[in-house]
Write an enzyme that holds these catalytic residues in place. Structure first.
Site, PDB file in Angstrom:
ATOM      1  N   ASP A   1       0.904  -1.206  -0.134  1.00  0.00           N
ATOM      2  CA  ASP A   1      -0.066   0.061  -0.044  1.00  0.00           C
ATOM      3  C   ASP A   1       0.963   1.321  -0.039  1.00  0.00           C
ATOM      4  OD1 ASP A   1      -2.251   1.697   0.485  1.00  0.00           O
ATOM      5  OD2 ASP A   1      -1.792   1.601   2.500  1.00  0.00           O
TER       6      ASP A   1
ATOM      7  N   ASP B   1      -0.306   4.937   0.861  1.00  0.00           N
ATOM      8  CA  ASP B   1      -0.424   6.012   1.960  1.00  0.00           C
ATOM      9  C   ASP B   1      -0.169   5.150   3.177  1.00  0.00           C
ATOM     10  OD1 ASP B   1      -1.134   8.577   0.738  1.00  0.00           O
ATOM     11  OD2 ASP B   1      -2.841   7.668  -0.017  1.00  0.00           O
TER      12      ASP B   1
ATOM     13  N   ASP C   1      -1.634  -0.537   6.054  1.00  0.00           N
ATOM     14  CA  ASP C   1      -1.806   0.420   7.259  1.00  0.00           C
ATOM     15  C   ASP C   1      -3.474   0.375   7.917  1.00  0.00           C
ATOM     16  OD1 ASP C   1      -2.453   1.891   5.399  1.00  0.00           O
ATOM     17  OD2 ASP C   1      -2.448   3.619   6.769  1.00  0.00           O
TER      18      ASP C   1
HETATM   19 MG   LIG Z   1      -2.715   3.090   3.494  1.00  0.00          MG
END
Ligand SMILES: [Mg+2]
Length: 250
Positions: A6, A8, A199
């Site tokens: 991922d 961000d 995240d």
């Molecule tokens: Mg993310």
């Protein structure tokens, strides 16, 4: 096997590289691992993602999959598409051989909603009218928010919800954790087992499950240590990508 990262909260945050992330990607590649970047952020063109990654020391040409790509895969060549979204969506829909329309008086086959800052009542009215008249409703992703240096901002999911409510139609959603994004990733890297690093358990974790991949949770983005435990249960967990890769390659 590939490492699916991922962007961000894993590689960068608010446009700044997360400390140790570029070095971690280099270590994985030096160890012979395929590294691919998998983002729900649809506003940016893929080439721009690649340039931004290069600017922080991560060569990534051909290694970025965005939810804009997955959404465009739900459009057929030759269809007319009303895009409520950024340049990333416009470009991917164009690459697919579909026609981007701005005036829906002539009708649209599909309405694709992604993140855009150009969203107001007139846009909502046009998009919902097209869906009510029979257009399919596709969302790049349904993230309620996305993280920036100024905190959480409204995400594509917030805009998509407005169009869905106004048109009385449920959308087909392309991005993580949904199947169109899984299809786009597997088309690039082939069958696993892969490792998905993210995240957000509700997007990255569920996406890992869909792929049959290991879910590696990093605490450098929206999930903090105070929120643990989370579901789905991560297979691996680390403070950030650098620590994760150091532990895995040790
Ligand atoms: Mg993310």
């Amino acid at each position: 096997m590939a490492w699916l990262l991922d962007l961000d909260g894993v590689v960068w945050l608010g446009g700044h590289a997360i400390a140790g992330a570029p070095e971690a990607v280099a270590r994985l590649r030096a160890a012979g691992e395929r590294v691919v970047f998998v983002t729900n952020f649809s506003m940016t063109r893929v080439a721009e993602h690649e340039e931004r990654l290069a600017a922080i020391g991560i060569p990534a040409t051909g290694d970025v999959v965005s939810s804009a790509t997955a959404a465009a895969d739900l459009v057929e060549p030759g269809e007319s598409v009303l895009v409520v979204g950024g340049p990333g969506v416009v470009e991917e829909v164009g690459k697919r051989g579909a026609r981007v329309v701005t005036d829906t008086d002539a009708g649209a086959d599909v309405v694709v909603v992604g993140l855009t800052f150009d969203f107001d009542y007139a846009v909502l009215r046009k998009a919902s009218a097209a869906v009510r008249a029979g257009a399919r409703l596709v969302g790049t992703n349904d993230d309620a928010t996305y993280p920036t240096g100024e905190g959480l901002l409204p995400g594509a999911g917030a805009l998509l919800a407005a169009v869905a409510v106004a048109s009385g139609t449920a959308a087909t959603v392309a991005g993580k954790p949904n199947q169109p994004m899984a299809d786009a990733v597997l088309a690039l890297v082939g069958p696993g087992p892969h490792t998905m690093v993210g995240d957000r358990p509700d997007t990255d974790g569920l996406f890992a499950q869909r792929l049959g991949a290991r879910f590696a949770l990093v605490l450098s983005g929206v999930t903090t240590a105070a929120q643990l435990p989370v579901l789905p249960t991560p297979d691996l967990m680390a403070a950030d990508l650098g620590a994760l890769v150091a532990a895995e390659l040790a």
